[in-house]
Scaffold this motif. Structure first.
Motif, PDB file in Angstrom:
ATOM      1  N   THR A  38      13.234  27.382  35.149  1.00  0.00           N
ATOM      2  CA  THR A  38      13.941  28.384  34.363  1.00  0.00           C
ATOM      3  C   THR A  38      12.952  29.214  33.558  1.00  0.00           C
ATOM      4  N   VAL A  39      13.186  30.530  33.563  1.00  0.00           N
ATOM      5  CA  VAL A  39      12.376  31.462  32.792  1.00  0.00           C
ATOM      6  C   VAL A  39      13.261  32.137  31.755  1.00  0.00           C
ATOM      7  N   LEU A  40      12.858  32.069  30.495  1.00  0.00           N
ATOM      8  CA  LEU A  40      13.499  32.789  29.398  1.00  0.00           C
ATOM      9  C   LEU A  40      12.464  33.726  28.786  1.00  0.00           C
ATOM     10  N   GLY A  41      12.938  34.676  28.022  1.00  0.00           N
ATOM     11  CA  GLY A  41      12.022  35.568  27.329  1.00  0.00           C
ATOM     12  C   GLY A  41      12.428  35.734  25.882  1.00  0.00           C
ATOM     13  N   GLU A  42      11.447  36.014  25.031  1.00  0.00           N
ATOM     14  CA  GLU A  42      11.744  36.254  23.625  1.00  0.00           C
ATOM     15  C   GLU A  42      12.442  37.592  23.427  1.00  0.00           C
ATOM     16  N   ASN A  43      12.177  38.527  24.329  1.00  0.00           N
ATOM     17  CA  ASN A  43      12.805  39.844  24.324  1.00  0.00           C
ATOM     18  C   ASN A  43      12.704  40.388  25.733  1.00  0.00           C
ATOM     19  N   ALA A  44      13.208  41.620  25.943  1.00  0.00           N
ATOM     20  CA  ALA A  44      13.248  42.161  27.307  1.00  0.00           C
ATOM     21  C   ALA A  44      11.849  42.296  27.909  1.00  0.00           C
ATOM     22  N   ALA A  45      10.893  42.779  27.131  1.00  0.00           N
ATOM     23  CA  ALA A  45       9.542  42.969  27.661  1.00  0.00           C
ATOM     24  C   ALA A  45       8.905  41.630  28.023  1.00  0.00           C
ATOM     25  N   ASP A  46       9.105  40.636  27.177  1.00  0.00           N
ATOM     26  CA  ASP A  46       8.541  39.309  27.455  1.00  0.00           C
ATOM     27  C   ASP A  46       9.219  38.681  28.668  1.00  0.00           C
ATOM     28  N   ALA A  47      10.535  38.857  28.771  1.00  0.00           N
ATOM     29  CA  ALA A  47      11.255  38.312  29.918  1.00  0.00           C
ATOM     30  C   ALA A  47      10.768  38.947  31.218  1.00  0.00           C
ATOM     31  N   LEU A  48      10.589  40.274  31.217  1.00  0.00           N
ATOM     32  CA  LEU A  48      10.110  40.959  32.418  1.00  0.00           C
ATOM     33  C   LEU A  48       8.713  40.483  32.785  1.00  0.00           C
ATOM     34  N   ARG A  49       7.853  40.309  31.798  1.00  0.00           N
ATOM     35  CA  ARG A  49       6.495  39.810  32.084  1.00  0.00           C
ATOM     36  C   ARG A  49       6.548  38.445  32.751  1.00  0.00           C
ATOM     37  N   ARG A  50       7.392  37.564  32.240  1.00  0.00           N
ATOM     38  CA  ARG A  50       7.494  36.217  32.799  1.00  0.00           C
ATOM     39  C   ARG A  50       8.070  36.243  34.212  1.00  0.00           C
ATOM     40  N   ALA A  51       9.056  37.133  34.435  1.00  0.00           N
ATOM     41  CA  ALA A  51       9.630  37.239  35.771  1.00  0.00           C
ATOM     42  C   ALA A  51       8.591  37.740  36.769  1.00  0.00           C
ATOM     43  N   ARG A  52       7.803  38.710  36.366  1.00  0.00           N
ATOM     44  CA  ARG A  52       6.757  39.230  37.259  1.00  0.00           C
ATOM     45  C   ARG A  52       5.709  38.161  37.545  1.00  0.00           C
ATOM     46  N   GLU A  53       5.415  37.340  36.556  1.00  0.00           N
ATOM     47  CA  GLU A  53       4.468  36.240  36.788  1.00  0.00           C
ATOM     48  C   GLU A  53       5.028  35.261  37.817  1.00  0.00           C
ATOM     49  N   ALA A  54       6.326  34.987  37.741  1.00  0.00           N
ATOM     50  CA  ALA A  54       6.936  34.070  38.712  1.00  0.00           C
ATOM     51  C   ALA A  54       6.880  34.655  40.117  1.00  0.00           C
ATOM     52  N   VAL A  55       7.152  35.944  40.224  1.00  0.00           N
ATOM     53  CA  VAL A  55       7.106  36.603  41.536  1.00  0.00           C
ATOM     54  C   VAL A  55       5.683  36.591  42.080  1.00  0.00           C
ATOM     55  N   ALA A  56       4.715  36.955  41.241  1.00  0.00           N
ATOM     56  CA  ALA A  56       3.316  36.959  41.678  1.00  0.00           C
ATOM     57  C   ALA A  56       2.838  35.556  42.035  1.00  0.00           C
ATOM     58  N   GLY A  57       3.442  34.548  41.400  1.00  0.00           N
ATOM     59  CA  GLY A  57       3.048  33.169  41.669  1.00  0.00           C
ATOM     60  C   GLY A  57       3.660  32.589  42.922  1.00  0.00           C
ATOM     61  N   GLY A  58       4.482  33.366  43.632  1.00  0.00           N
ATOM     62  CA  GLY A  58       4.999  32.919  44.923  1.00  0.00           C
ATOM     63  C   GLY A  58       6.327  32.210  44.890  1.00  0.00           C
ATOM     64  N   THR A  59       7.132  32.438  43.848  1.00  0.00           N
ATOM     65  CA  THR A  59       8.460  31.820  43.833  1.00  0.00           C
ATOM     66  C   THR A  59       9.257  32.219  45.071  1.00  0.00           C
ATOM     67  N   GLY A  60      10.104  31.311  45.537  1.00  0.00           N
ATOM     68  CA  GLY A  60      10.873  31.582  46.741  1.00  0.00           C
ATOM     69  C   GLY A  60      12.016  32.552  46.531  1.00  0.00           C
ATOM     70  N   ALA A  61      12.475  32.698  45.290  1.00  0.00           N
ATOM     71  CA  ALA A  61      13.539  33.638  44.952  1.00  0.00           C
ATOM     72  C   ALA A  61      13.585  33.756  43.442  1.00  0.00           C
ATOM     73  N   LEU A  62      14.033  34.927  42.969  1.00  0.00           N
ATOM     74  CA  LEU A  62      14.281  35.133  41.546  1.00  0.00           C
ATOM     75  C   LEU A  62      15.789  35.273  41.378  1.00  0.00           C
ATOM     76  N   ILE A  63      16.381  34.407  40.567  1.00  0.00           N
ATOM     77  CA  ILE A  63      17.831  34.370  40.400  1.00  0.00           C
ATOM     78  C   ILE A  63      18.162  34.853  38.986  1.00  0.00           C
ATOM     79  N   ALA A  64      18.756  36.032  38.868  1.00  0.00           N
ATOM     80  CA  ALA A  64      19.130  36.590  37.567  1.00  0.00           C
ATOM     81  C   ALA A  64      20.449  35.982  37.114  1.00  0.00           C
TER      82      ALA A  64
END
Length: 297
Positions: A38-64
């Motif tokens: 699970t990825v949470l963010g402190e705010n929208a910018a932090d959440a987007l940064r964490r989501a991009r890190e998950a994608v770059a790290g090879g996650t099999g899917a991003l579930i919003a």
């Protein structure tokens, strides 16, 4: 396909439904054999940064997990990458999920559908719009509707949904046509007056208002709905029809289809997926098959 997937959660969506939805969705995904983080963010910018890190790290899917705002952030992370998007719709409006035929406020069903799609087809390609460098999935709004959003966001009282009802009444009192300059694809620039111009990749915004009722997310084109100058009485009469999409038959309404749209007007902000994109002028373009959507009908 990796079995490690990422839940991208907005815990405040739908007055707390986002946090509540994450657990049954995760259970359904784990029951299907997936490893879920699970990825949470402190705010929208932090959440987007964490989501991009998950994608770059090879996650099999991003579930919003959340509403259209969370989907919009997730799209910015996955668009143009091979990582598919899943949606557990738990927000207030959920316009993207409705347009795509996904479960709404049924996180367990959404989790099962996402798991099945990951194993079977890896998702269906869908189009996105892009304006001001930002991807959007549903509708780019400008005019009367965006002014309501602007005013509502400036207000501190009342709170909640009532704030936007008050903002709507205030903008209705100040109703006036907007002088636009609009260009469709490579055609000539036209000067028009309109109450609003809505550019739809999807069909609805605002929790089911089908302003671009005929829009499809797989045809490479926007539906551009133009509501011409009209009186307060006419607008109030036509407004309820937006929820059924029957407003498109009104003489004040015209619909165009284009892959590129440029809009210019003074003093207007463009809003898309419930978030401000930026002041006009704006140029929007379709991005065909920009993302693979899991479980889409």
């Amino acid at each position: 396909m990796t079995s490690d997937i990422t839940l991208f959660v907005n815990p405040t969506a739908g007055r707390g439904r986002g946090a509540a939805a994450a657990q049954p969705a995760a259970r359904a995904l784990r029951a299907a054999g997936f490893s879920v983080r699970t990825v949470l963010g402190e705010n929208a910018a932090d959440a987007l940064r964490r989501a991009r890190e998950a994608v770059a790290g090879g996650t099999g899917a991003l579930i919003a997990v959340g509403g259209d705002g969370m989907v919009s952030l997730a799209l910015r992370a996955v668009a143009g990458t091979p990582v598919p998007l899943g949606v557990v719709a738990a927000g207030t409006g959920n316009d993207f999920a409705r347009a795509a035929g996904l479960p709404v406020r049924d996180p367990e069903a959404a989790g099962r559908l996402i798991a099945r799609s990951l194993k079977d087809d890896g998702g269906r390609p869908v189009d996105l719009g892009r304006a001001g460098g930002t991807y959007f999935a549903t509708v780019l709004a400008s005019g009367f509707d965006s002014r309501v959003n602007d005013r509502g966001n400036r207000m501190r009282f009342p709170t909640g949904r009532l704030r936007y009802d008050v903002a709507l009444l205030a903008e209705l009192a100040a109703l006036r046509p907007v002088p636009y300059r609009i260009r469709l694809d490579d055609g000539p620039e036209q000067e028009i007056e309109a109450t609003l111009v809505a550019v739809g990749n999807g069909s609805s915004y605002g929790g089911g208002m089908r302003i671009c009722a005929g829009a499809r997310m797989d045809d490479g084109l926007f539906d551009v709905t133009v509501v011409g100058p009209c009186s307060r009485t006419t607008l109030l009469k036509v407004f309820p029809r937006v929820y059924r999409g029957t407003h498109l038959g009104h003489p004040a309404v015209t619909v165009h289809r284009a892959a590129k749209v440029s809009l210019s007007a003074t003093g207007l902000t463009g809003w898309a997926d419930g978030e401000p994109i930026g002041p006009l002028p704006l140029a929007a373009e379709t991005v065909p098959e920009a993302v693979r959507l899991l479980g889409a009908a």
